[in-house]
Structures are given as structure tokens and as C-alpha cells.
Design a protein around this motif. Structure first.
Motif, PDB file in Angstrom:
ATOM      1  N   PHE A 279      18.315  62.525  25.039  1.00 16.36           N
ATOM      2  CA  PHE A 279      18.766  62.367  26.427  1.00 16.36           C
ATOM      3  C   PHE A 279      17.549  62.598  27.323  1.00 16.36           C
ATOM      4  O   PHE A 279      16.817  63.568  27.131  1.00 16.36           O
ATOM      5  CB  PHE A 279      19.856  63.398  26.749  1.00 16.36           C
ATOM      6  N   ASP A 280      17.324  61.718  28.288  1.00 22.11           N
ATOM      7  CA  ASP A 280      16.289  61.770  29.333  1.00 22.11           C
ATOM      8  C   ASP A 280      15.257  60.662  29.176  1.00 22.11           C
ATOM      9  O   ASP A 280      14.696  60.202  30.147  1.00 22.11           O
ATOM     10  CB  ASP A 280      15.538  63.117  29.407  1.00 22.11           C
ATOM     11  N   ASP A 281      14.931  60.249  27.948  1.00 24.23           N
ATOM     12  CA  ASP A 281      13.889  59.252  27.652  1.00 24.23           C
ATOM     13  C   ASP A 281      12.521  59.725  28.124  1.00 24.23           C
ATOM     14  O   ASP A 281      11.870  59.091  28.957  1.00 24.23           O
ATOM     15  CB  ASP A 281      14.218  57.882  28.258  1.00 24.23           C
ATOM     16  N   MET A 282      12.083  60.843  27.563  1.00 27.95           N
ATOM     17  CA  MET A 282      10.714  61.298  27.767  1.00 27.95           C
ATOM     18  C   MET A 282       9.741  60.292  27.157  1.00 27.95           C
ATOM     19  O   MET A 282      10.102  59.561  26.222  1.00 27.95           O
ATOM     20  CB  MET A 282      10.490  62.652  27.084  1.00 27.95           C
ATOM     21  N   PRO A 283       8.498  60.240  27.637  1.00 30.96           N
ATOM     22  CA  PRO A 283       7.521  59.320  27.031  1.00 30.96           C
ATOM     23  C   PRO A 283       7.406  59.470  25.518  1.00 30.96           C
ATOM     24  O   PRO A 283       7.239  58.489  24.790  1.00 30.96           O
ATOM     25  CB  PRO A 283       6.221  59.696  27.745  1.00 30.96           C
ATOM     26  N   ILE A 284       7.532  60.703  24.995  1.00 32.03           N
ATOM     27  CA  ILE A 284       7.366  60.914  23.558  1.00 32.03           C
ATOM     28  C   ILE A 284       8.500  60.307  22.743  1.00 32.03           C
ATOM     29  O   ILE A 284       8.357  60.095  21.531  1.00 32.03           O
ATOM     30  CB  ILE A 284       7.247  62.433  23.257  1.00 32.03           C
ATOM     31  N   ALA A 285       9.613  59.974  23.375  1.00 32.17           N
ATOM     32  CA  ALA A 285      10.744  59.387  22.645  1.00 32.17           C
ATOM     33  C   ALA A 285      10.361  58.059  22.004  1.00 32.17           C
ATOM     34  O   ALA A 285      10.962  57.647  21.005  1.00 32.17           O
ATOM     35  CB  ALA A 285      11.941  59.201  23.576  1.00 32.17           C
ATOM     36  N   ARG A 286       9.354  57.397  22.557  1.00 33.39           N
ATOM     37  CA  ARG A 286       8.894  56.118  22.004  1.00 33.39           C
ATOM     38  C   ARG A 286       7.856  56.289  20.907  1.00 33.39           C
ATOM     39  O   ARG A 286       7.507  55.333  20.220  1.00 33.39           O
ATOM     40  CB  ARG A 286       8.301  55.258  23.122  1.00 33.39           C
ATOM     41  N   ASP A 287       7.339  57.514  20.740  1.00 36.16           N
ATOM     42  CA  ASP A 287       6.224  57.741  19.828  1.00 36.16           C
ATOM     43  C   ASP A 287       6.603  58.468  18.551  1.00 36.16           C
ATOM     44  O   ASP A 287       5.839  58.489  17.593  1.00 36.16           O
ATOM     45  CB  ASP A 287       5.128  58.539  20.544  1.00 36.16           C
ATOM     46  N   VAL A 288       7.774  59.133  18.530  1.00 36.39           N
ATOM     47  CA  VAL A 288       8.193  59.824  17.307  1.00 36.39           C
ATOM     48  C   VAL A 288       8.652  58.802  16.274  1.00 36.39           C
ATOM     49  O   VAL A 288       8.884  57.630  16.589  1.00 36.39           O
ATOM     50  CB  VAL A 288       9.329  60.831  17.598  1.00 36.39           C
ATOM     51  N   THR A 289       8.763  59.248  15.023  1.00 34.40           N
ATOM     52  CA  THR A 289       9.233  58.389  13.942  1.00 34.40           C
ATOM     53  C   THR A 289      10.482  58.996  13.327  1.00 34.40           C
ATOM     54  O   THR A 289      10.433  60.130  12.847  1.00 34.40           O
ATOM     55  CB  THR A 289       8.147  58.235  12.858  1.00 34.40           C
ATOM     56  N   PRO A 290      11.600  58.263  13.361  1.00 30.28           N
ATOM     57  CA  PRO A 290      11.797  56.969  14.016  1.00 30.28           C
ATOM     58  C   PRO A 290      11.863  57.132  15.540  1.00 30.28           C
ATOM     59  O   PRO A 290      12.137  58.231  16.023  1.00 30.28           O
ATOM     60  CB  PRO A 290      13.140  56.503  13.451  1.00 30.28           C
ATOM     61  N   THR A 291      11.606  56.041  16.239  1.00 30.40           N
ATOM     62  CA  THR A 291      11.717  56.105  17.691  1.00 30.40           C
ATOM     63  C   THR A 291      13.146  56.469  18.080  1.00 30.40           C
ATOM     64  O   THR A 291      14.096  56.154  17.372  1.00 30.40           O
ATOM     65  CB  THR A 291      11.327  54.764  18.325  1.00 30.40           C
ATOM     66  N   LEU A 292      13.273  57.143  19.222  1.00 31.27           N
ATOM     67  CA  LEU A 292      14.513  57.847  19.547  1.00 31.27           C
ATOM     68  C   LEU A 292      15.444  57.030  20.444  1.00 31.27           C
ATOM     69  O   LEU A 292      15.065  56.623  21.543  1.00 31.27           O
ATOM     70  CB  LEU A 292      14.169  59.163  20.238  1.00 31.27           C
ATOM     71  N   THR A 293      16.654  56.817  19.970  1.00 30.02           N
ATOM     72  CA  THR A 293      17.715  56.302  20.838  1.00 30.02           C
ATOM     73  C   THR A 293      18.097  57.413  21.810  1.00 30.02           C
ATOM     74  O   THR A 293      18.319  58.555  21.411  1.00 30.02           O
ATOM     75  CB  THR A 293      18.948  55.891  20.006  1.00 30.02           C
ATOM     76  N   THR A 294      18.182  57.063  23.092  1.00 26.64           N
ATOM     77  CA  THR A 294      18.356  58.114  24.093  1.00 26.64           C
ATOM     78  C   THR A 294      18.958  57.527  25.369  1.00 26.64           C
ATOM     79  O   THR A 294      19.209  56.319  25.470  1.00 26.64           O
ATOM     80  CB  THR A 294      16.994  58.781  24.385  1.00 26.64           C
TER      81      THR A 294
END
Length: 349
Positions: A279-294
Motif C-alpha cells: 500500500f502507498d506505491d513507494m519507489p522501492i515497490a518497483r525494485d524488489v523481487t518480485p515487484t510489488l502489487t500495491t
């Protein structure tokens, strides 16, 4: 230490003339005198006393921002937006970290009022504490009555202008997404119980469960701090007590990252064995593995809007709703045909 009188002596003018020039007074000063004073200021490396200038011209130039913790990515993004607008308006931003201590929040409001801050912006969740809420609101009303401007982010019970993220809607979007994928056994890693943000996001999830013919049992909710370690701890608790879960909804991205770390150490694959949302869609949500649904909230824009309202306040107090958007990435999938999640190993991330 060089004084205003020292500058006046070197420039051969009165202290009053020096004061008018260094404080950028609207009163006219002859160009020749201005050049002499500025040359003396440069030669003596004179630095004006900001507090004295404030008292002299009765102008409020600083803005106070009260956050739970500016090192938290959520508040860092909001502060980035706040500072951008403040810089455009030539304002000094004073950032106060409360670390979710209500007493510190009250102290900072008093301190900023005493320093004649032009505006106070409170960013972050409110508290389920009627005594504290009423006390804080009383202090804010006193500050507002003396000419101060107020904006709040993520709260809905205080005086002043408000920027309100759609936390309940975001919770509903996440719940709907997981139920639509076929998950029926959901767990939630939630923030502290006493925060209104936690309540709002949980309310949305519960509404989604009801609308899809399911329930969200209390035993499927683990409360912890809104941080990475809190997310890991809450996830471990759910795995140990509710091993049948096929999806876990974290009520912020930082907790979701803690959940991913814990699952990785236990050999549980995401999303093959279990789905994770943030929840929030921080920039790091796109960089973790797997990328985060949020759920995406425009955090920097929320900060910018709150500062704009505080510096150019419409009348009367104004509230703006900030929409939430579901962002689908790689951390979610339909549940496995049969529950094949490996038996959790007790370990720490």
C-alpha cells in the motif's frame, strides 16, 4: 561576532539604514547607500539575526512540518513535495519528528506557535484517542486564531485545511483484487491499532470481503509497527498460526518488504505459494523481487498540495480527497490449485 552597528560604522550610515537594507524593507534607500552597506556586509561577513528580523518586521517566514518519522519512505515522499512548494515560495521548512509520540506532537505545535511559524502542517495518521485529539485540536484552533495557517494530511478530525488520501478505497481495491484472483484465505499485516490509517485501510478490506461473500476473521489480522521489521514479525505470526493463507495484504509497502524477506528465508515463493500486496506505491515497490502489487497514493503531490493550501489558504477550511489506484505487478497470482505452501521454518529475516 560582527554586529549591525559594525556594518553601519564601516559604511558610514546609521544602524537604521543598515537594518532597512539587510531586512529588505519596502522603504526606499538611495542606491549609493545601498551599495556601501552591501559592500560592508560582504567585507565583514555579516549575518543578520533571523529572530530579530522576524520581530522587527512581524513577518512569518518559516513553516513547521510535523511528521511521525521523516526517515520513513512514506513521510520522505510527502516531505519532498512539501519542500518543493516551500522553496518556490522562499519559505524555510522546520521538520519535527514525533516518532508517533502524541505528547511530542502537542509540544511541537506549541513550539512552532511560539516561534510564529507561518503555517503548521501535520502529516500522518491520527490517533484513536479522544482526549489527545481534542487537546491537539484546541491548540491548533488557538494557533489559527493568532493568524497561523494549518493543513493536515491523512487526518479527518482537526481544524484547518485537509488533504485526505482514499485509504478506505485503497483497502477495498486490494481486497477486491485478491478475491477476484480466487483467494479466499487472506491474512493482513496491519499497522498499530490506535492509528486511524490502520482502521481506514482495514475497513476497506472488510468491505471487499463482505461484497465478495467472505469474511476477514480477526485471527487473520496481525498488528505491528508500520516498518520493515514489523512486517516481518507480523508475517511470521500469521504463517505460524494460519498456515492455510494463500495471500497476505500488507497495509504499507515497507511492511510488505519485510514480509517478502521473511518468506524468502522460509523458502516460500511469491506468488507461486502465496501472494503479497502493499500500500502507498513507494519507489522501492518497483525494485524488489518480485515487484510489488500495491495501491498508489501520489505522496509527493499530497505534500505539495498541503503546502499550497497552507501558504495560500482558501476560505473557509477546505478538504481535498486524494484518489487511490491499484497497481498490478508480479507479487500476486491466483492461489495454487492445492495448498502447497512449504511448512514454514522458524527463522528471522
Amino acid at each position: 561576532m560582527t554586529t549591525l552597528a559594525d556594518v553601519a560604522r564601516l559604511a558610514g550610515v546609521s544602524p537604521a539604514t543598515v537594518s532597512r537594507i539587510v531586512s529588505r524593507s519596502s522603504r526606499r534607500v538611495a542606491p549609493e547607500l545601498r551599495e556601501r552597506v552591501l559592500a560592508a556586509v560582504e567585507e565583514l561577513q555579516y549575518v543578520p539575526n533571523a529572530h530579530a528580523q522576524l520581530l522587527a518586521r512581524n513577518h512569518r517566514s518559516a513553516v513547521g512540518v510535523i511528521v511521525h518519522d521523516v526517515s520513513d519512505p512514506y513521510f520522505a515522499e510527502i516531505t519532498r513535495g512539501l519542500q518543493r512548494i516551500a522553496t518556490e515560495h522562499g519559505r524555510l521548512v522546520i521538520i519535527c519528528n514525533t516518532y508517533r509520540d502524541p505528547d511530542k506532537e502537542l509540544e511541537y505545535v506549541e513550539l512552532l506557535r511560539a516561534h510564529q511559524a507561518a503555517a503548521i502542517i501535520l502529516a500522518g495518521s491520527g490517533h484513536h484517542n479522544e482526549t489527545f485529539t481534542n487537546t491537539l485540536d484546541a491548540k491548533l484552533r488557538v494557533y489559527q486564531a493568532t493568524g497561523g495557517h494549518i493543513a493536515v494530511i491523512g487526518r479527518h478530525e482537526h481544524t484547518g485545511h485537509a488533504v485526505i488520501p482514499a485509504n478506505e478505497t485503497g483497502g477495498y481495491l486490494i481486497g477486491t483484487e485478491l478475491y477476484a484472483l480466487g483467494h479466499t484465505h487472506l491474512g493482513v499485516i496491519a499497522g498499530p491499532k490506535h492509528l486511524t490509517t490502520t482502521t481506514d485501510r482495514l475497513t476497506g478490506l472488510r468491505h471487499a470481503a463482505r461484497d465478495h461473500g467472505h469474511k476477514l476473521p480477526t485471527r487473520n489480522i496481525a498488528y505491528a509497527n508500520f516498518d520493515r521489521d514489523g512486517g516481518a514479525t507480523a508475517t511470521a505470526h500469521l504463517l505460524d498460526t494460519q498456515p492455510h493463507l494463500t495471500a497476505i495484504a500488507a497495509l504499507n509497502d515497507t511492511m510488505a518488504i519485510g514480509a517478502l524477506a521473511l518468506l524468502r528465508t522460509r523458502g516460500i515463493k511469491v506468488p507461486q505459494h502465496i501472494s503479497i500486496t502493499g500500500f502507498d506505491d513507494m519507489p522501492i515497490a518497483r525494485d524488489v523481487t518480485p515487484t510489488l502489487t500495491t495501491v498508489r497514493l501520489p505522496l509527493a503531490d499530497m505534500g505539495a498540495r498541503a503546502m499550497t493550501l497552507a501558504l495560500q489558504p482558501p476560505e473557509p477550511n477546505h478538504a481535498e480527497q486524494i484518489p487511490a489506484e491499484l497497481i498490478r505487478r508480479q507479487s500476486t497470482a491466483p492461489p495454487p490449485p492445492t495448498h502447497t505452501t512449504p511448512k514454514p521454518l522458524r527463522s528471522n529475516p
